[in-house]
Design a protein around this motif. Structure first.
Motif, PDB file in Angstrom:
ATOM      1  N   LYS A   1       0.805  -1.186  -0.354  1.00 41.89           N
ATOM      2  CA  LYS A   1      -0.093  -0.007   0.080  1.00 41.89           C
ATOM      3  C   LYS A   1       0.807   1.242  -0.005  1.00 41.89           C
ATOM      4  CE  LYS A   1      -3.296   2.503   2.890  1.00 41.89           C
ATOM      5  NZ  LYS A   1      -4.217   2.416   4.163  1.00 41.89           N
ATOM      6  N   ASN A   2       2.026   1.188   0.617  1.00 45.99           N
ATOM      7  CA  ASN A   2       2.876   2.489   1.089  1.00 45.99           C
ATOM      8  C   ASN A   2       4.082   2.334   0.133  1.00 45.99           C
ATOM      9  OD1 ASN A   2       1.290   4.066   2.933  1.00 45.99           O
ATOM     10  ND2 ASN A   2       1.510   1.988   4.113  1.00 45.99           N
ATOM     11  N   TRP A   3       4.149   1.627  -0.964  1.00 48.82           N
ATOM     12  CA  TRP A   3       5.217   1.505  -1.780  1.00 48.82           C
ATOM     13  C   TRP A   3       6.033   2.777  -2.456  1.00 48.82           C
ATOM     14  CZ3 TRP A   3       8.612  -2.326  -1.754  1.00 48.82           C
ATOM     15  CH2 TRP A   3       9.519  -2.622  -2.886  1.00 48.82           C
ATOM     16  N   ASP A   4       5.130   3.679  -2.698  1.00 48.63           N
ATOM     17  CA  ASP A   4       5.647   4.618  -3.189  1.00 48.63           C
ATOM     18  C   ASP A   4       5.572   6.037  -2.004  1.00 48.63           C
ATOM     19  OD1 ASP A   4       5.932   3.764  -5.763  1.00 48.63           O
ATOM     20  OD2 ASP A   4       4.012   3.921  -6.141  1.00 48.63           O
TER      21      ASP A   4
ATOM     22  N   GLU B   1       5.651   6.878   5.045  1.00 44.38           N
ATOM     23  CA  GLU B   1       4.994   5.801   5.383  1.00 44.38           C
ATOM     24  C   GLU B   1       5.517   4.600   5.405  1.00 44.38           C
ATOM     25  OE1 GLU B   1       1.811   6.031   6.934  1.00 44.38           O
ATOM     26  OE2 GLU B   1       1.782   8.100   6.860  1.00 44.38           O
ATOM     27  N   LEU B   2       6.205   4.212   4.291  1.00 47.86           N
ATOM     28  CA  LEU B   2       6.998   3.082   4.326  1.00 47.86           C
ATOM     29  C   LEU B   2       8.042   2.843   5.510  1.00 47.86           C
ATOM     30  CD1 LEU B   2       7.169   0.655   2.676  1.00 47.86           C
ATOM     31  CD2 LEU B   2       8.684   1.693   1.175  1.00 47.86           C
ATOM     32  N   TYR B   3       8.535   4.008   5.697  1.00 49.60           N
ATOM     33  CA  TYR B   3       9.503   4.162   6.887  1.00 49.60           C
ATOM     34  C   TYR B   3       8.796   3.512   8.120  1.00 49.60           C
ATOM     35  CZ  TYR B   3      13.128   6.027  10.241  1.00 49.60           C
ATOM     36  OH  TYR B   3      13.907   6.488  11.175  1.00 49.60           O
ATOM     37  N   SER B   4       7.664   4.173   8.463  1.00 51.42           N
ATOM     38  CA  SER B   4       6.874   3.938   9.563  1.00 51.42           C
ATOM     39  C   SER B   4       6.379   2.189   9.719  1.00 51.42           C
ATOM     40  CB  SER B   4       5.566   4.568   9.714  1.00 51.42           C
ATOM     41  OG  SER B   4       6.026   5.985   9.879  1.00 51.42           O
TER      42      SER B   4
ATOM     43  N   ILE C   1      13.236   1.978   0.630  1.00 58.47           N
ATOM     44  CA  ILE C   1      13.605   3.285   1.252  1.00 58.47           C
ATOM     45  C   ILE C   1      14.817   3.739   0.894  1.00 58.47           C
ATOM     46  CG2 ILE C   1      14.146   4.301   3.347  1.00 58.47           C
ATOM     47  CD1 ILE C   1      11.789   2.139   4.545  1.00 58.47           C
ATOM     48  N   TYR C   2      15.823   2.878   0.679  1.00 58.32           N
ATOM     49  CA  TYR C   2      17.126   3.483   0.287  1.00 58.32           C
ATOM     50  C   TYR C   2      17.428   3.895  -1.178  1.00 58.32           C
ATOM     51  CZ  TYR C   2      22.420   3.393   0.600  1.00 58.32           C
ATOM     52  OH  TYR C   2      23.419   3.676   0.649  1.00 58.32           O
TER      53      TYR C   2
END
Length: 642
Positions: free
Chosen positions: A59-62, A66-69, A90-91
Motif C-alpha cells: 500500500k505504501n510502496w511509493d 509511511e513505508l519508513y513507519s 527506502i534506500y
C-alpha cells in the motif's frame, strides 16, 4: 511487584532514531499489534506478516514516510527478513541519507549480512558527517565480527557527540568491563566527573549505593537529576534508590517537587506510592492512584490496584476510628444479594425494556454461590461466584423458570464459603422456603494433575428439596486455559434435566475472559458507594477488559449492554478514565458495532456519558424509537448532560 522498581527503564522518547537490539522472534511466537479500535491483539508471526506487514508495504510502496513507519513497526516486532524489499525501496527513494542508511544497515545486521553492513556504514562515514546513531550502529556490526578495538573507538565517537547516549554508553563500557574491571571503574569515574554526563553519574551512583558509599551516591544522584533536567529514567532510578535506602528527606526534596506523572511515567509513580505507603499518607496515595489512572498504563493495573487497596484500607481504618456513629458496625453482618436479572441492571436506571418480562413458572429454583474448597486461591474464589452469575444471566433470558440467585456477602465484601454445604444446611433452606423445589450450587477446588499441571475441580449439583436428594450435573477437572468450557457444560447438563432452554441456544465462548469478569463486577456492585471513587484502577482494568470482550464478540448484545452500563457507572465515580478509552468507544460506534437492534439504543447513553450533546441530539433525531419503556428509561439520563 518489588518495592521501588530500581532498574526499570521509562519508555524511550518518540523522536529517537532506530538502534539495534537483540531479540528475534521465531515463526511460532506471537506478535502484539493494535487493531483498528486501538486495542492490543496477538497473532502468530507468520499471520502478522501475511495479513498486516505485506499489505502495508504494498500500500505504501511509493510513500517513503509511511513505508519508513511500516519498517520501524516491523523492526519493533523483531521482524527483519520480510522487510528486505521495503528497506531497499527506502534506500532508493529517501532523501534523508542518515535515515535510509540506518534502516538498511539494521536490516543487514539482523540478517547477519555483516560485510554489506560494514560497506554501507564505511561508505556513509567517508562521504557524510556521521551522527551518534550512525557511529553506534557501525560499532555494533564491528562487534558482531569480533573487531572490538574499532567498535570501542566508534562508540567513543558516538559518546563525544552525545555523552548520554543509552546505546553507545552501555556498549562502550561493556567492552571495557569485559576487558578489565579496574579499567572500567576508573573510566566510569572519570567520565562521571565530566560536565553533562548524567548517565555516567547515574551509573556510578548506583555502584556507590551498592558498595555502601551512600553520601557519594546521593551527591551523584542529585547531579544526575539536575543535569538531565529530571529525565524519566533518572527519576525512576533515583526514586528507587532513595526509597530503598530510606532517604526520605532526599525523596521529599529532590523527587516530589519535580514529579510529573505524564512526563515521568509509571515506574516513578509506583516508587512514590511506595513512599506514601511507608509514610502512611493514604490521602496523597489515593490522590496519586486516581490521577495516574487516566494514563494508558494498563499493564501496571494490578500494581496500582494493590496500592489502592492498601491506601483505602488505611482510610477505612481512619474513618472508622473517627466515626461518631455506628456506621461501620451496622453493615458487618452476613447478607445475601438476591436477584434474577443481570448485574448490569443495577445502577443503570433499571432498563426494564431490555429484560425478559415473561411470566415465571415452576419448578422453583434457588441458585447459591459456590464454595471454594482447599487452599485459598483467587481463581477458585472467582469461579465460585462467576459461574452462578453466568447461569443467572442465561436463565433470565433463555428460560421462564422461576428462580432466584443468592450471593453471600458480609459488610461490603463477598463471602465465599470454604467448606461444602451440608445436607442440614439444604434442609434449613427448604424449611425457610416452603415452595422451593431445587437448590443449585457447587464446589471449586484448585489442584494439580499427574503432570503437575494446574487444574480446577468443578462440581455442580442440584439438591432436590422434596426428596432430599443430591443430583450431580458436573464433576469435571478443567485446565485453567479451558475453564470457559464449564459454561457450555453446565447449561447443557442443566437443560438435559429441566428441558427449559431452546435447543438452538448454544454457548459459544472460546475463552474465560467474560466469565471471570462477573466476580469483579459483583464486588464493585456491593462496594460502599462512598469508596467507589477510590477504586479507579479496578474500574480501569474492568473497562479495558470489557471493551476487549465486546470487540472479540461483536454480535453479543448483552456484552455491549454491560459495557455501556459500566461506562455510565464510571462516568459517575471515576470520569477521568473515560478520555483514555474514548477513541475505542467512538470507533466502535462509527464502525457499526453498536448498530444492532438492541445496541443501537445504547448509543445515546454513551454520548451522554461523554457529555456529547451534539452527537446525542443528532443521533436521537435519526433513532425513531417509540417504545414507551425505552423512552421513560432514557429520559432518566437527561440530567446527566450539562
Amino acid at each position: 511487584m518489588k518495592i521501588f522498581n530500581l532498574f526499570k527503564r521509562s519508555p524511550e522518547k518518540e523522536d529517537q532514531k532506530p538502534e539495534i537490539f537483540e531479540n528475534i522472534l521465531t515463526e511460532n511466537e506471537e506478535i502484539s499489534y493494535l487493531d483498528e479500535f486501538g486495542k492490543e491483539k496477538k497473532i502468530s508471526k507468520i499471520e502478522w506478516i501475511n495479513r498486516i506487514l505485506k499489505p502495508s508495504i504494498e500500500k505504501n510502496w511509493d510513500n517513503v514516510e509511511e513505508l519508513y513507519s511500516v519498517v520501524l513497526d516491523a523492526f519493533s516486532k523483531n521482524v527483519y527478513y520480510e522487510a528486505k524489499d521495503a528497506c531497499l525501496r527506502i534506500y532508493s527513494l529517501d532523501n534523508n541519507k542518515e535515515r535510509k542508511t540506518n534502516i538498511l544497515g539494521i536490516y543487514y545486521i539482523k540478517n547477519k549480512e555483516y560485510d554489506q553492513a560494514i560497506d554501507l556504514y564505511k561508505k556513509y562515514t567517508f562521504y557524510e558527517k556521521p551522527s551518534e546513531t550512525i557511529y553506534s550502529n557501525y560499532a555494533k556490526v564491528l562487534e558482531k565480527t569480533g573487531n572490538f578495538e574499532e567498535a570501542e573507538k566508534l562508540y567513543l565517537k558516538a559518546l563525544n557527540l552525545n555523552p548520554n547516549s543509552a546505546n553507545a554508553f552501555k556498549k562502550y563500557f561493556n567492552i571495557i568491563k569485559k576487558r578489565n574491571i579496574a579499567e572500567y571503574n576508573t573510566k566510569l569515574q572519570e567520565f562521571a566527573h565530566l560536565e553533562d554526563t548524567w548517565r555516567a553519574k547515574l551509573t556510578f551512583a548506583v555502584k556507590c549505593f551498592k558498595s555502601g558509599d551512600i553520601e557519594k551516591g546521593k551527591e551523584l544522584l542529585n547531579l544526575a537529576l539536575k543535569e538531565s533536567e529530571y529525565d524519566p529514567e533518572v527519576m525512576s532510578i533515583a526514586s528507587g534508590m532513595y526509597g530503598m535506602n530510606s532517604l526520605f528527606d532526599e525523596f521529599e526534596n529532590e523527587i516530589l517537587p519535580y514529579f510529573n506523572p505524564e512526563q515521568h511515567g509509571a515506574y516513578t509513580a509506583i516508587n512514590i506510592l511506595e513512599y506514601y505507603k511507608r509514610a502512611e499518607d493514604f490521602e496523597k496515595g489515593l490522590e496519586l492512584c486516581k490521577f495516574a489512572s487516566k494514563f494508558p498504563w494498563i499493564e501496571f493495573s494490578d500494581t496500582f490496584i494493590n496500592y489502592e487497596e492498601i491506601f483505602l484500607n488505611m482510610k477505612i481504618r481512619y474513618d472508622k476510628k473517627n466515626s461518631e456513629d455506628e456506621f461501620f458496625e451496622e453493615y458487618s453482618h452476613d447478607s445475601f444479594f438476591s436477584t434474577n436479572v443481570p448485574l448490569w441492571y443495577y445502577g443503570f436506571n433499571n432498563p426494564t425494556w431490555i429484560l425478559n418480562k415473561n411470566k415465571r413458572v415452576a419448578p422453583n429454583l434457588l441458585i447459591l454461590s459456590f464454595t471454594s474448597i482447599g487452599e485459598y486461591n483467587e481463581t477458585s474464589r472467582n469461579l465460585a461466584v462467576s459461574i452462578p452469575l453466568f447461569i443467572n444471566e442465561v436463565l433470565h433470558y433463555k428460560t421462564n423458570l422461576n428462580y432466584q440467585l443468592a450471593v453471600a456477602y458480609e459488610g461490603y465484601k463477598l463471602k465465599v464459603a470454604n467448606k461444602r454445604y451440608s445436607t442440614d444446611y439444604m434442609k434449613l433452606i427448604k424449611s425457610q422456603n416452603s415452595n422451593l423445589n431445587y437448590v443449585l450450587s457447587g464446589n471449586v477446588e484448585r489442584a494439580f494433575d499427574e503432570n503437575n499441571e494446574e487444574i480446577f475441580k468443578v462440581e455442580i449439583y442440584l439438591y432436590n428439596c422434596p426428596n432430599e436428594m443430591k443430583i450431580k450435573l458436573i464433576d469435571t477437572d478443567y485446565k485453567k486455559e479451558e475453564l470457559y468450557k464449564v459454561q457450555k457444560d453446565v447449561i447443557s447438563k442443566f437443560n438435559n434435566f429441566f428441558e427449559c432452554i431452546d435447543k438452538n441456544y448454544e454457548v459459544t465462548e472460546s475463552n474465560s475472559e467474560n466469565l471471570m469478569l462477573y466476580f469483579p463486577k459483583m464486588k464493585l456492585l456491593i462496594e460502599n458507594p462512598d469508596y467507589k471513587p477510590n477504586k479507579a484502577w479496578k474500574y480501569k482494568k474492568l473497562l479495558s477488559e470489557q471493551i476487549k470482550i465486546v470487540l472479540d464478540d461483536k454480535e453479543n448484545e448483552l456484552k455491549k449492554v454491560s459495557l455501556t452500563a459500566l461506562l455510565y457507572e464510571i462516568g459517575k465515580t471515576n470520569s477521568q478514565l473515560l478520555k483514555c478509552e474514548k477513541p475505542a468507544i467512538y470507533n466502535m460506534i462509527s464502525r457499526g458495532v453498536f448498530s444492532s437492534k438492541v445496541s443501537k439504543l445504547l448509543v445515546p447513553i454513551i454520548f451522554n456519558v461523554y457529555n456529547d450533546e451534539v452527537n446525542y441530539d443528532a443521533y436521537m433525531e435519526t433513532l425513531n424509537e417509540d417504545n414507551p419503556l425505552y423512552i421513560d428509561w432514557i429520559n432518566k439520563f437527561l440530567d446527566y448532560v450539562d
